[in-house]
Design a protein around this motif. Structure first.
Motif, PDB file in Angstrom:
ATOM      1  N   PRO A  60       0.836  -1.208   0.000  1.00 47.79           N
ATOM      2  CA  PRO A  60       0.000   0.000   0.000  1.00 47.79           C
ATOM      3  C   PRO A  60       0.869   1.257   0.000  1.00 47.79           C
ATOM      4  CG  PRO A  60      -0.717  -1.553   1.689  1.00 47.79           C
ATOM      5  CD  PRO A  60       0.579  -2.072   1.146  1.00 47.79           C
ATOM      6  N   ASN A  61       0.506   2.232  -0.802  1.00 51.18           N
ATOM      7  CA  ASN A  61       1.225   3.507  -0.779  1.00 51.18           C
ATOM      8  C   ASN A  61       0.365   4.576  -1.410  1.00 51.18           C
ATOM      9  OD1 ASN A  61       2.350   4.229  -3.710  1.00 51.18           O
ATOM     10  ND2 ASN A  61       2.422   2.002  -3.464  1.00 51.18           N
ATOM     11  N   GLY A  62       0.709   5.822  -1.143  1.00 50.40           N
ATOM     12  CA  GLY A  62      -0.022   6.941  -1.732  1.00 50.40           C
ATOM     13  C   GLY A  62       0.960   7.982  -2.211  1.00 50.40           C
ATOM     14  N   CYS A  63       1.370   8.889  -1.304  1.00 51.61           N
ATOM     15  CA  CYS A  63       2.231  10.009  -1.689  1.00 51.61           C
ATOM     16  C   CYS A  63       3.656   9.577  -1.995  1.00 51.61           C
ATOM     17  CB  CYS A  63       2.251  11.032  -0.565  1.00 51.61           C
ATOM     18  SG  CYS A  63       3.068  10.417   0.931  1.00 51.61           S
ATOM     19  N   ARG A  64       4.106   8.462  -1.439  1.00 47.41           N
ATOM     20  CA  ARG A  64       5.458   7.923  -1.563  1.00 47.41           C
ATOM     21  C   ARG A  64       6.514   8.804  -0.892  1.00 47.41           C
ATOM     22  NH1 ARG A  64       5.366   3.584  -4.965  1.00 47.41           N
ATOM     23  NH2 ARG A  64       7.633   3.538  -5.087  1.00 47.41           N
ATOM     24  N   TYR A  65       6.105   9.714  -0.040  1.00 46.51           N
ATOM     25  CA  TYR A  65       7.094  10.502   0.711  1.00 46.51           C
ATOM     26  C   TYR A  65       6.443  11.142   1.923  1.00 46.51           C
ATOM     27  CZ  TYR A  65      11.078  13.523   1.676  1.00 46.51           C
ATOM     28  OH  TYR A  65      12.140  14.158   2.274  1.00 46.51           O
ATOM     29  N   ARG A  66       6.192  10.405   2.966  1.00 46.46           N
ATOM     30  CA  ARG A  66       5.907  10.825   4.336  1.00 46.46           C
ATOM     31  C   ARG A  66       4.596  11.559   4.584  1.00 46.46           C
ATOM     32  NH1 ARG A  66      10.170  15.824   5.368  1.00 46.46           N
ATOM     33  NH2 ARG A  66       8.907  17.387   4.365  1.00 46.46           N
ATOM     34  N   ALA A  67       3.792  11.858   3.558  1.00 42.27           N
ATOM     35  CA  ALA A  67       2.653  12.748   3.794  1.00 42.27           C
ATOM     36  C   ALA A  67       1.355  12.034   4.142  1.00 42.27           C
ATOM     37  CB  ALA A  67       2.425  13.644   2.577  1.00 42.27           C
ATOM     38  N   CYS A  68       1.100  10.854   3.567  1.00 44.78           N
ATOM     39  CA  CYS A  68      -0.264  10.318   3.647  1.00 44.78           C
ATOM     40  C   CYS A  68      -0.437   9.186   4.654  1.00 44.78           C
ATOM     41  CB  CYS A  68      -0.707   9.833   2.269  1.00 44.78           C
ATOM     42  SG  CYS A  68       0.142   8.337   1.725  1.00 44.78           S
ATOM     43  N   GLY A  69       0.624   8.495   5.003  1.00 40.72           N
ATOM     44  CA  GLY A  69       0.522   7.391   5.948  1.00 40.72           C
ATOM     45  C   GLY A  69       0.031   6.089   5.340  1.00 40.72           C
ATOM     46  N   ALA A  70      -0.245   6.078   4.029  1.00 36.25           N
ATOM     47  CA  ALA A  70      -0.819   4.877   3.409  1.00 36.25           C
ATOM     48  C   ALA A  70       0.125   3.681   3.453  1.00 36.25           C
ATOM     49  CB  ALA A  70      -1.200   5.173   1.957  1.00 36.25           C
ATOM     50  N   CYS A  71       1.432   3.935   3.545  1.00 35.63           N
ATOM     51  CA  CYS A  71       2.396   2.832   3.485  1.00 35.63           C
ATOM     52  C   CYS A  71       2.724   2.273   4.868  1.00 35.63           C
ATOM     53  CB  CYS A  71       3.679   3.305   2.809  1.00 35.63           C
ATOM     54  SG  CYS A  71       4.508   4.581   3.773  1.00 35.63           S
ATOM     55  N   ALA A  72       2.002   2.708   5.896  1.00 39.29           N
ATOM     56  CA  ALA A  72       2.325   2.279   7.267  1.00 39.29           C
ATOM     57  C   ALA A  72       2.277   0.757   7.385  1.00 39.29           C
ATOM     58  CB  ALA A  72       1.357   2.921   8.246  1.00 39.29           C
TER      59      ALA A  72
ATOM     60  N   VAL B 111       5.945   1.520  10.892  1.00 40.42           N
ATOM     61  CA  VAL B 111       7.008   1.960   9.976  1.00 40.42           C
ATOM     62  C   VAL B 111       6.366   2.578   8.742  1.00 40.42           C
ATOM     63  CG1 VAL B 111       8.943   1.229   8.546  1.00 40.42           C
ATOM     64  CG2 VAL B 111       8.458   0.029  10.665  1.00 40.42           C
ATOM     65  N   LEU B 112       6.833   3.759   8.347  1.00 37.03           N
ATOM     66  CA  LEU B 112       6.430   4.320   7.050  1.00 37.03           C
ATOM     67  C   LEU B 112       7.422   3.800   6.012  1.00 37.03           C
ATOM     68  CD1 LEU B 112       5.472   8.022   7.871  1.00 37.03           C
ATOM     69  CD2 LEU B 112       3.969   6.052   7.527  1.00 37.03           C
ATOM     70  N   LEU B 113       6.969   2.867   5.198  1.00 32.93           N
ATOM     71  CA  LEU B 113       7.878   2.171   4.285  1.00 32.93           C
ATOM     72  C   LEU B 113       8.570   3.106   3.304  1.00 32.93           C
ATOM     73  CD1 LEU B 113       5.633  -0.907   3.365  1.00 32.93           C
ATOM     74  CD2 LEU B 113       7.470  -0.816   5.052  1.00 32.93           C
ATOM     75  N   CYS B 114       7.901   4.190   2.910  1.00 32.84           N
ATOM     76  CA  CYS B 114       8.428   5.033   1.829  1.00 32.84           C
ATOM     77  C   CYS B 114       9.618   5.873   2.248  1.00 32.84           C
ATOM     78  CB  CYS B 114       7.327   5.928   1.263  1.00 32.84           C
ATOM     79  SG  CYS B 114       6.720   7.145   2.432  1.00 32.84           S
ATOM     80  N   THR B 115       9.873   5.986   3.550  1.00 35.06           N
ATOM     81  CA  THR B 115      10.970   6.858   3.985  1.00 35.06           C
ATOM     82  C   THR B 115      11.912   6.169   4.966  1.00 35.06           C
ATOM     83  OG1 THR B 115       9.400   7.762   5.582  1.00 35.06           O
ATOM     84  CG2 THR B 115       9.826   9.080   3.624  1.00 35.06           C
TER      85      THR B 115
HETATM   86  S1  FES Z   1       3.241   6.477   0.876  1.00 29.79           S
HETATM   87 FE1  FES Z   1       2.456   8.263   1.875  1.00 29.79          FE
HETATM   88  S2  FES Z   1       3.539   8.220   3.798  1.00 29.79           S
HETATM   89 FE2  FES Z   1       4.406   6.578   2.702  1.00 29.79          FE
END
Ligand code: FES
Length: 332
Positions: free
Chosen positions: A275-287, A310-314
């Protein structure tokens, strides 16, 4: 290959077996050079009814190295690229008729081109209000495509916000102003229930996202995707070596860390979608849930307050780690 502007180039991609994979407008793919190795994520800028997939990439003129520079400078018509995907939750259903308010800067317009092209094919009456910010209002990238969309989508409105003046043309409105949340929520479509989608640089998305929150706009009413400039989303060379750490995800995926940019890209490089959304810390979708071990975050990124998240994207491993999240094999 089509040169869209001094910095943006589009690539039309056809699968070798001729079978285009279905996707939702707004989704992205992972592109690899022939032979594997480094990869980069690009939004699809083509529509669901196009007979090939398109990515449109910005080559930073100040960088001679990096994946996008290699793509633009070396790839020729007829060369093969390895594509994984499509994937990502920053997307709309192409047959949906609900209104949309879209806001982009620069090459952040690419997922919205996919939305517009798909609407032309499947839902031409969909109400869409696009706010696009550009430094160069005279002949900005994709202007011809937006003009064409205005002719084919009767309920499309486009506002271009630029640093330099230009006269408005019928439904293509220009203003010399900075986009803010007041403009977005003042769109009649927002009053009619539209979802807001933001796409562009971290500064653009985080500024507008913060303003939307300050205006009391509920998280369910807006979503975002960040385009991280090449070289910005990487751990500093010389920080703790993570190369030899082991990573385990559920009972499905296990391997050595290597040199991926972050855990999300490590999972994707192994052929799985998470799961992912913004791919950089903003949305929390990758938690994801950290079952065992420790992780570290990119410089400037604050770790979640819950140490078990864990936020996978960062993040990347700081020891052998075990994670739990929802992953599935990527097509392609
Ligand atoms: S994909 Fe949005 S915080 Fe990681």
């Amino acid at each position: 290959m089509i040169r869209e502007s001094a910095e943006i180039t589009s690539f039309w991609l056809k699968p070798e077996d001729g079978a285009l994979l279905p996707f939702l407008p707004g989704q992205h793919v992972i592109v690899r050079m022939p032979g594997g190795g480094d990869s980069r994520v690009y939004s699809l800028s083509s529509g669901v009814a196009d007979t090939a997939c398109r990515i449109s990439v910005r080559r930073d003129p100040s960088r001679d190295a990096g994946f996008t520079a290699m793509l633009v400078d070396r790839i020729k018509v007829g060369d093969a690229l390895r594509i994984n995907g499509p994937m990502g939750s920053f997307a709309v259903h192409p047959a949906d008729s609900s209104p949309l308010v879209l806001a982009s800067v620069g090459v952040g317009i690419t997922p919205f081109l996919s939305i517009l092209r798909s609407a032309i094919a499947l839902r031409p009456t969909r109400p869409i209000h696009l706010f696009h910010c550009t430094d160069t209002p005279a002949g900005f990238a994709f202007e011809g495509e937006l003009q064409s969309a205005l002719r084919l989508l009767p309920n499309l409105q486009i506002d271009v916000l630029a640093k330099a003046p230009r006269c408005s043309e019928e439904r293509l409105a220009f203003s010399q102003a900075r986009l803010d949340a007041v403009r977005l929520v003042s769109s009649p479509l927002f009053g009619a229930g539209a979802r807001i989608m933001l796409c562009g640089s971290p500064g653009f998305v985080e500024r507008l996202g913060g303003q939307l929150r300050a205006h009391g706009v509920a998280d369910a009413r807006w979503t975002s995707e960040l385009f991280i400039p090449a070289g910005k989303a990487h751990f500093q060379a010389g920080s703790a070596s993570a190369g030899s750490f082991g990573v385990k995800v559920n009972a499905t995926l296990e391997g050595a860390w290597g040199d991926a940019s972050n855990l999300l890209e490590w999972i994707e490089a192994a052929g799985y979608a998470a799961p992912n959304g913004c791919r950089y810390r903003a949305c929390g979708a990758c938690a994801a849930r950290l079952v065992a071990g420790k992780v570290e975050y990119l410089p400037g990124v604050t770790a979640p307050t819950d140490p078990g998240t864990v936020l996978l994207c960062t993040a990347r491993p700081a020891s052998d780690i075990e994670l739990e999240t929802d992953i599935h094999p990527i097509a392609g």
